[in-house]
Design a protein around this motif. Structure first.
Motif, PDB file in Angstrom:
ATOM      1  N   UNK A 210       2.169 121.621  95.190  1.00 37.92           N
ATOM      2  CA  UNK A 210       0.682 121.526  93.615  1.00 37.92           C
ATOM      3  C   UNK A 210       0.442 120.439  93.573  1.00 37.92           C
ATOM      4  N   UNK A 211       1.084 119.160  93.640  1.00 36.10           N
ATOM      5  CA  UNK A 211       1.113 117.832  93.156  1.00 36.10           C
ATOM      6  C   UNK A 211      -0.012 116.857  94.154  1.00 36.10           C
ATOM      7  N   UNK A 212       0.059 117.149  95.298  1.00 35.97           N
ATOM      8  CA  UNK A 212      -0.683 116.669  96.231  1.00 35.97           C
ATOM      9  C   UNK A 212      -2.056 117.610  96.160  1.00 35.97           C
ATOM     10  N   UNK A 213      -1.997 119.008  96.022  1.00 33.40           N
ATOM     11  CA  UNK A 213      -2.983 119.991  96.012  1.00 33.40           C
ATOM     12  C   UNK A 213      -2.873 119.896  98.084  1.00 33.40           C
ATOM     13  N   UNK A 214      -1.874 119.798  98.361  1.00 34.09           N
ATOM     14  CA  UNK A 214      -1.972 120.220 100.029  1.00 34.09           C
ATOM     15  C   UNK A 214      -1.201 121.798 100.479  1.00 34.09           C
ATOM     16  N   UNK A 215      -1.603 122.089 101.643  1.00 35.00           N
ATOM     17  CA  UNK A 215      -0.442 123.544 101.776  1.00 35.00           C
ATOM     18  C   UNK A 215      -0.478 123.708 103.081  1.00 35.00           C
ATOM     19  N   UNK A 216       0.534 124.122 103.281  1.00 36.09           N
ATOM     20  CA  UNK A 216       0.948 124.132 104.543  1.00 36.09           C
ATOM     21  C   UNK A 216       1.380 125.639 104.765  1.00 36.09           C
ATOM     22  N   UNK A 217       1.202 126.336 106.337  1.00 35.61           N
ATOM     23  CA  UNK A 217       1.860 127.887 106.687  1.00 35.61           C
ATOM     24  C   UNK A 217       2.456 127.198 108.143  1.00 35.61           C
TER      25      UNK A 217
END
Length: 868
Positions: free
Chosen positions: A181-188
């Motif tokens: 949430x801090x970097x507004x990134x997502x990984x699968x």
């Protein structure tokens, strides 16, 4: 005094303020006054204007809103497709990697890293491989480190094991989304497992770090391109627009605003060009506040407005003049109330803001600690319990009840729990609680034994912390119990073992895995070899100093073999020198101990003095050699007895074969004597009778040679035809068997074998003689056709000889004894009991074959198997 700034307000005070000052009533009164005035004047105006606007704008607004909602749905579907594509790629790469690892050896994992790097590069993903058994990360340590930071928000390495446990606890086919949430990134990530050589491996693939913002932006633009929506897109931060003119191109906002036109699209663009915050001033727009993205419909109502502009102007002017007069009066009347309301509202807002900030901070803190507490509970697998000091009640978790076997209604109070503690441990537990009750300490850490449901006791480690209420009184205490019974018992057993061997003859040792095998620990029983523990603790001696010079290489080879083949343990026998320089034989069993990295760090084992056993083995070896020699002499005697017995049988056969030739020779001699003076007998006739006599004599001589060759032992192995060999044997015994009316059926393939021919004939003759005796015994009881069948065949690389007869079965209780020496079912004068014993000895020892016997219908079958 009511608005004193240093006063601390509570929620009750706020409620009183609302009840004392009718703020809502004042606001409603002001609004109601304006609304009534406005409504009365605007009703007719709005009715006329609405009739014009509704027809023009209603359909237009509805279509634009519908279009915008459909567009948002399409964007969501596009995002789902992007993530679905990523999921499919991760699963494909993971299963491809699993297939490759299953077909290759994992013992040399470093040889597989090039392949894994190649997969990562070609698919723009990251791979992770780790073992479940020892939580060893074989590949992808950076990825695990990143996931650990997301879970625990820390850079410490101690949580890596917990991260791995969390991953494999999700099971097979594990697909997860990891949001930052801090970097507004997502990984699968996608993980699955395989089992190879008893180890359980988890293989997973992770997508690279993609920005949610960029993925969303890509989905918005792709949807506009594919679906041809009349919608334009604006990146507020980058100040880029797309499809602003409906031409599906990017433009900079400052360039577009240089040629600003009077329509809603430009107004929207101008507003967000200056202000980044969302505004509800504009209809048919949607603002992605997380990423500062704006989507808006093309909204140009100039042409519609022109058609109704003049009519609307006249109506508006007429009613505006009247409303202005009324509005001025209302403003003048309510100015004071509005001012007061404004001041009061600011005051209330400050109070709410103060409490709201506190509540939010507490909520965030509670959520944070709740997550960490839940992860800690999952990782620790401890039993939780809570003591309420006011009610003396204890609330146990299900894990605690499972740990000790109780049900919820069986242990409810503090006294119930305290009564279960072992008597020897109660004093220590009570002492710790006295400190807590006296408020000397608020923590509880203690190891004690607690009685279980089955009346046994289990060691636990209990840790807890006491909490007080607002009046500084003990309120409750949160406790966690860890099952340490197995470790406690194991430590006690190890201590008992050390006590047992401390002064015994077995030496326990623990060695470092280094060149000289330096001693980490050695038991006091090393004194049996003349040394002391101090000799090794001072490092003046190491383990290799004990080993005999000639056996040091043997010990090193055993250690290297165990390390190379990853053996859990090994055993070695070697010689050592004691302090008196005497040579002693020892047997040592060594266990290889690994550290957390999977490397061998210690050798743990024992030394047992086997010098007496070794000396006893040498004495036993001499005795065995002497007994073997005696058995060989005994076997020679048995063979001689067997041959003498067989010779008696063969002499009978020779007598049968000589009887007819001798009778013929006797008649020829009488004929020659009677016709010696007979002149009618010619010389050719005389020579004819002499030749006949010579042929009979030659036949008898050949019979003697066959008999002599049959009993002549074979000194070396020769190649011979099994068919010819058996035919020769049958020729020698055919007359005797014919006289006893025993039929011999022989079926044999012409096969050449290597072995001792005469010994094999001797063995076959013993079997045939036993078959003959059985058939003759049966003939004494009843009439039947006595048959012996010999069948020889080749099966792969073996020769099978089957000899069967129909002389009745052998009893089940003696069939396993017929090959034993001196065992016979005949009377003492009929047999010695060594025939079949010698047959087995010849087949197994000389011919390296196998002989078996089994009952068949009305008879017995002997099966001889020889290697070709």
């Amino acid at each position: 005094m009511l608005f004193k700034s240093n006063k601390k307000y509570t929620l009750s005070d706020i409620q009183k303020l609302f009840s004392q000052i009718p703020v809502i009533f004042i606001l409603l009164l002001a609004i109601l006054s304006l609304c009534i005035s406005y409504f009365l004047l605007e009703t007719k105006k709005n009715t006329k204007i609405d009739l014009l606007k509704q027809k023009a704008f209603l359909n237009y607004e509805f279509k634009k809103k519908q279009e915008l909602n459909e567009f948002r749905i399409k964007v969501k579907e596009q995002l789902k497709e992007i993530f679905l594509h990523e999921e499919i790629l991760l699963k494909k790469v993971t299963y491809k990697t699993i297939g490759y690892l299953e077909s290759n050896s994992l013992s040399k994992f470093e040889l597989l890293t090039d392949y894994l790097k190649k997969i990562e590069k070609n698919n723009n993903i990251e791979l992770v491989v780790f073992t479940k058994n020892n939580l060893n990360i074989l590949y992808g340590k950076e990825s695990i480190y990143y996931l650990k930071k997301l879970i625990f928000n820390t850079n410490k390495t101690i949580h890596e094991d917990v991260t791995l446990k969390y991953i494999y606890s999700q099971g097979q086919n594990n697909l997860q989304y990891w949001k930052d949430d801090l970097k507004k990134t997502v990984r699968l990530s996608f993980f699955d497992k395989i089992n190879i050589n008893g180890y359980e491996y988890y293989i997973g693939s992770l997508s690279t770090i993609n920005s949610i913002k960029e993925i969303t932006k890509e989905a918005l633009i792709n949807t506009i391109q594919k679906e041809n929506y009349n919608i334009w897109f604006y990146d507020v931060i980058m100040q880029d627009t797309y499809n602003f003119h409906g031409k599906k191109r990017f433009h900079k906002s400052n360039v577009l605003l240089k040629n600003k036109k009077n329509n809603i699209s430009y107004n929207i663009l101008e507003y967000y060009f200056i202000d980044n915050e969302y505004s509800n001033l504009f209809n048919n727009t949607f603002f992605y506040d997380k990423y500062n993205f704006l989507i808006a419909s093309f909204y140009n109502t100039n042409e519609i407005t022109k058609e109704i502009k003049d009519k609307i102007g006249k109506i508006t002017k007429e009613y505006n003049n009247l409303f202005f007069q009324i509005f001025t009066l209302i403003i003048a009347t309510t100015l004071f109330l509005v001012l007061f309301t404004y001041i009061f509202s600011n005051f209330i807002n400050n109070i709410f803001k103060e409490y709201n900030d506190k509540l939010e901070n507490k909520t965030l803190s509670l959520e944070h600690w709740k997550k960490r507490f839940e992860l800690a509970i999952i990782a620790s697998n401890d039993g939780l319990w809570d003591i309420d000091f006011k009610t003396k009640k204890i609330y146990f978790s299900d894990k605690w009840f499972d740990m000790f076997g109780y049900k919820k209604d069986e242990v409810q109070t503090f006294s119930d729990w305290f009564s279960l503690i072992h008597n020897e441990d109660k004093k220590n537990v009570e002492k710790l609680f006295d400190k807590i009750f006296a408020k000397v300490d608020d923590t509880f850490i203690c190891e004690y034994r607690l009685q279980t449901k089955n009346e046994g006791f289990k060691w636990v480690l209990a840790r807890g912390k006491a909490f007080t209420n607002n009046t500084d009184e003990l309120d409750r205490m949160l406790m966690m119990s860890m099952d340490i019974d197995k470790n406690k018992r194991m430590k006690k057993e190890l201590l008992d073992v050390e006590y047992l061997v401390e002064d015994g003859k077995i030496v326990i040792f623990k060695l470092n895995n280094d060149k000289d095998l330096t001693v980490k620990y050695i038991s006091n029983s090393i004194k049996t070899f003349g040394y002391t523990k101090k000799d090794f603790e001072s490092e003046s001696m190491n383990f290799m100093n004990l080993i005999h010079e000639d056996d040091k290489n043997k010990m090193q080879v055993a250690i290297n073999a165990a390390l190379k083949n990853d053996l859990p343990n090994f055993t070695v026998e070697c010689r050592i020198r004691n302090l008196a320089n005497e040579i002693r034989w020892i047997s040592s069993r060594v266990i290889l101990i690994k550290n957390h990295s999977g490397e061998i760090s210690y050798f743990y084992g024992y030394i047992n003095d086997i010098t007496k056993i070794k000396l006893s083995e040498e004495e036993l070896k001499l005795k065995v050699e002497d007994e073997v020699k005696k058995n060989r002499d005994k076997d020679r005697l048995l063979i001689q007895q067997s041959k003498l017995a067989a010779m008696g049988e063969m002499l009978g056969n020779i007598a049968h074969q000589w009887r007819q030739p001798l009778n013929n020779v006797s008649l020829i001699i009488q004929f020659l004597r009677d016709n010696y003076h007979n002149e009618s007998i010619t010389k050719p006739q005389l020579e004819k009778f002499i030749n006949k006599a010579n042929k009979h004599i030659e036949y008898m001589s050949e019979t003697i040679d066959d008999f002599k060759n049959f009993y002549k032992p074979s000194k070396t192995q020769t190649n011979f035809s099994i068919k010819e060999s058996i035919n020769t044997l049958l020729y020698m015994i055919k007359n005797q068997y014919s006289n006893d009316n025993i039929k011999i059926e022989f079926d044999c393939e012409d096969i050449i074998i290597t072995g001792y021919e005469n010994e094999l004939k001797q063995a076959l003759l013993n079997i045939l003689n036993n078959a003959k005796d059985a058939l003759l015994l049966k003939k004494e009881q009843k009439e039947f056709e006595a048959v012996i069948t010999i069948f020889v065949k080749k099966v792969q690389n073996s020769l099978i000889i089957e000899i069967s007869n129909n002389g009745d079965n052998i009893k089940d209780e003696i069939i396993d004894k017929i090959f034993e020496p001196y065992f016979t079912t005949k009377f003492e004068h009929q047999g010695t009991g060594i025939g079949l014993y010698m047959t087995k000895s010849i087949i197994q020892t000389n011919m390296k074959g196998k002989i078996e016997v089994e009952n068949i219908k009305d008879g017995v079958k002997f099966i001889i198997t020889l290697n070709i």
